[in-house]
Motif scaffolding. Structure first.
Motif, PDB file in Angstrom:
ATOM      1  N   GLY A  18       0.752  -1.253   0.000  1.00 16.81           N
ATOM      2  CA  GLY A  18       0.000   0.000   0.000  1.00 16.81           C
ATOM      3  C   GLY A  18       0.779   1.298   0.000  1.00 16.81           C
ATOM      4  N   HIS A  19       2.117   1.261   0.068  1.00 20.33           N
ATOM      5  CA  HIS A  19       2.868   2.509   0.233  1.00 20.33           C
ATOM      6  C   HIS A  19       2.746   3.489  -0.935  1.00 20.33           C
ATOM      7  CE1 HIS A  19       5.795   4.981   2.353  1.00 20.33           C
ATOM      8  NE2 HIS A  19       6.327   5.245   1.170  1.00 20.33           N
ATOM      9  N   PRO A  20       2.777   3.037  -2.196  1.00 18.96           N
ATOM     10  CA  PRO A  20       2.675   4.017  -3.295  1.00 18.96           C
ATOM     11  C   PRO A  20       1.450   4.923  -3.191  1.00 18.96           C
ATOM     12  CG  PRO A  20       3.372   1.904  -4.146  1.00 18.96           C
ATOM     13  CD  PRO A  20       3.017   1.674  -2.706  1.00 18.96           C
ATOM     14  N   LYS A  37      10.328   4.773  -8.294  1.00 27.28           N
ATOM     15  CA  LYS A  37      10.839   4.766  -6.919  1.00 27.28           C
ATOM     16  C   LYS A  37      10.316   5.958  -6.125  1.00 27.28           C
ATOM     17  CE  LYS A  37      15.184   7.247  -7.847  1.00 27.28           C
ATOM     18  NZ  LYS A  37      16.658   7.181  -7.773  1.00 27.28           N
ATOM     19  N   GLY A  38       9.873   7.012  -6.828  1.00 28.65           N
ATOM     20  CA  GLY A  38       9.302   8.156  -6.135  1.00 28.65           C
ATOM     21  C   GLY A  38       8.046   7.799  -5.358  1.00 28.65           C
ATOM     22  N   LEU A  39       7.316   6.780  -5.829  1.00 28.07           N
ATOM     23  CA  LEU A  39       6.107   6.344  -5.134  1.00 28.07           C
ATOM     24  C   LEU A  39       6.437   5.619  -3.830  1.00 28.07           C
ATOM     25  CD1 LEU A  39       4.106   4.998  -8.205  1.00 28.07           C
ATOM     26  CD2 LEU A  39       3.668   7.118  -6.954  1.00 28.07           C
ATOM     27  N   TYR A  40       7.692   5.202  -3.699  1.00 29.55           N
ATOM     28  CA  TYR A  40       8.109   4.461  -2.504  1.00 29.55           C
ATOM     29  C   TYR A  40       8.964   5.312  -1.566  1.00 29.55           C
ATOM     30  CZ  TYR A  40       6.290   0.256  -4.690  1.00 29.55           C
ATOM     31  OH  TYR A  40       5.451  -0.679  -5.249  1.00 29.55           O
ATOM     32  N   LYS A  41       8.959   6.649  -1.790  1.00 26.47           N
ATOM     33  CA  LYS A  41       9.709   7.543  -0.909  1.00 26.47           C
ATOM     34  C   LYS A  41       9.204   7.397   0.526  1.00 26.47           C
ATOM     35  CE  LYS A  41      12.559  10.095  -3.496  1.00 26.47           C
ATOM     36  NZ  LYS A  41      12.190  11.421  -4.010  1.00 26.47           N
ATOM     37  N   ARG A  51      -6.222   2.460  -1.960  1.00 29.88           N
ATOM     38  CA  ARG A  51      -5.170   1.708  -1.274  1.00 29.88           C
ATOM     39  C   ARG A  51      -5.728   0.813  -0.181  1.00 29.88           C
ATOM     40  NH1 ARG A  51      -2.868   2.918   3.744  1.00 29.88           N
ATOM     41  NH2 ARG A  51      -0.751   2.095   4.092  1.00 29.88           N
ATOM     42  N   ALA A  52      -6.791   1.249   0.480  1.00 30.89           N
ATOM     43  CA  ALA A  52      -7.262   0.585   1.696  1.00 30.89           C
ATOM     44  C   ALA A  52      -7.634  -0.871   1.468  1.00 30.89           C
ATOM     45  CB  ALA A  52      -8.458   1.341   2.277  1.00 30.89           C
ATOM     46  N   PHE A  53      -8.298  -1.153   0.357  1.00 34.69           N
ATOM     47  CA  PHE A  53      -8.766  -2.528   0.157  1.00 34.69           C
ATOM     48  C   PHE A  53      -7.599  -3.500  -0.022  1.00 34.69           C
ATOM     49  CE2 PHE A  53     -10.506  -6.279  -1.679  1.00 34.69           C
ATOM     50  CZ  PHE A  53     -11.788  -6.388  -1.170  1.00 34.69           C
ATOM     51  N   PRO A  54      -6.718  -3.305  -1.020  1.00 31.38           N
ATOM     52  CA  PRO A  54      -5.634  -4.285  -1.195  1.00 31.38           C
ATOM     53  C   PRO A  54      -4.644  -4.320  -0.037  1.00 31.38           C
ATOM     54  CG  PRO A  54      -5.300  -2.391  -2.642  1.00 31.38           C
ATOM     55  CD  PRO A  54      -6.666  -2.251  -2.065  1.00 31.38           C
ATOM     56  N   ALA A  55      -4.331  -3.153   0.532  1.00 34.23           N
ATOM     57  CA  ALA A  55      -3.339  -3.115   1.611  1.00 34.23           C
ATOM     58  C   ALA A  55      -3.834  -3.858   2.847  1.00 34.23           C
ATOM     59  CB  ALA A  55      -2.999  -1.671   1.960  1.00 34.23           C
ATOM     60  N   ASN A  56      -5.074  -3.622   3.226  1.00 29.45           N
ATOM     61  CA  ASN A  56      -5.589  -4.270   4.428  1.00 29.45           C
ATOM     62  C   ASN A  56      -6.023  -5.706   4.169  1.00 29.45           C
ATOM     63  OD1 ASN A  56      -5.727  -2.178   6.761  1.00 29.45           O
ATOM     64  ND2 ASN A  56      -6.331  -1.059   4.918  1.00 29.45           N
ATOM     65  N   ALA A  57      -6.379  -6.008   2.925  1.00 25.33           N
ATOM     66  CA  ALA A  57      -6.586  -7.409   2.563  1.00 25.33           C
ATOM     67  C   ALA A  57      -5.279  -8.174   2.762  1.00 25.33           C
ATOM     68  CB  ALA A  57      -7.060  -7.514   1.115  1.00 25.33           C
TER      69      ALA A  57
END
Length: 299
Positions: A26-28, A67-71, A274-280
């Protein structure tokens, strides 16, 4: 092992693994959320830096690469294992404190109360990690690279403002995480219980699709509750020292003056995506770890 029997120690280890799964997936979108929340108000006649979720993602990748999305991910990755471990430990302890007997089932309200305890327990770890993460996520927009990484950011914060600067935004983190964690765990446990009852199965026998769906829906419910205090927190934690002399009240007043109520919900689109895949991923990791632990260390 009974579905109602609580093992805080197993919750601790399984929660840490679940948290790692959450950050990796979920970080990006969290980076996009923070940049939307903290972008400055445009001057009259000018366009904002980002028109929305997709525009922010496109410009970030064009300027900084993927990689900017993973800062800033190093900070939550380092903090997330103990943070989620403590979170699930707090939830386990909260449940155990409310059980008269180890096999007692808990009501949704009792699960909410246990979740609130988990939110308090994680703030000690969460608050500085969130501050460092947010500062690293927005520094590309400022045009200057002030921090070389998470450790450098922490050192500079401590050097300029001491431990108070590192923990700036703790009250805002509590305001967000206590009620949101209550909803988080109450919704997940209730959904999983209903699914088990409907399929007439034990919790450990539910298929991965059910766990992933319950976890994803839980994440959405969590952020519906958390988004307003999260917006206040992000702006407060990334502002220069002395910007908001009245704390969160000053942040709230500024947002209402500049954007009205809709300004409190900046970043809602990426956070819900982000919430659905990250918390799944988080709850799937947690459940799989618990199943392994129950096999290796049966009660």
């Amino acid at each position: 092992m009974s579905d109602n029997k609580v093992s805080p120690t197993k919750n601790f280890f399984a929660g840490g693994f679940g948290g790692m799964c959450l950050v990796a997936s979920g970080h990006p979108l969290d980076t996009i959320k923070v940049r939307l929340q903290t972008q400055p108000k445009p001057e009259p006649g000018q366009q904002p830096n980002y028109a929305g979720l997709m525009d922010c993602a496109r410009k970030t990748v064009a300027k900084e690469g993927f990689k900017g999305l993973y800062k800033g991910m190093a900070a939550p990755i380092v903090g997330v294992t103990p943070m989620y471990a403590v979170c699930f430990l707090g939830f386990g302890i909260g449940k155990k404190l409310q059980q008269k007997h180890e096999d007692d089932a808990l009501s949704s309200l009792q699960l909410f109360n246990a979740g609130c305890l988990a939110g308090v327990a994680t703030t000690v770890i969460m608050a500085p990690g969130e501050r460092i993460k947010c500062l690293l996520q927005i520094q590309a927009d400022s045009g200057t690279k002030k921090y070389a990484g998470p450790m450098d950011c922490a050192k500079q914060l401590y050097k300029t403002g001491g431990i108070r600067s590192v923990y700036k935004g703790t009250a805002a983190t509590l305001l967000r995480d206590v009620p949101a964690s209550g909803v988080y765990f109450a919704v997940y446990e209730t959904l999983l219980l209903k699914a088990a009852e409907y399929q007439n199965k034990a919790r450990k026998d539910l298929n991965p699709g059910i766990v992933l769906t319950c976890g994803g829906l839980t994440g959405i419910c969590n952020w519906v509750v958390a988004i307003v205090p999260d917006t206040l927190k992000s702006r407060y934690q990334t502002a220069p020292e002395g910007t908001y002399k009245n704390g969160l009240r000053g942040v709230f007043a500024e947002i209402m003056r500049e954007s009205g109520p809709k300004g409190l919900f900046k970043g809602l689109s990426p956070v819900l995506v982000r919430a659905f895949p990250a918390n799944a991923a988080c709850f799937f990791g947690y459940e799989m770890a618990m199943r392994v632990l129950n096999v290796v260390f049966p009660n």
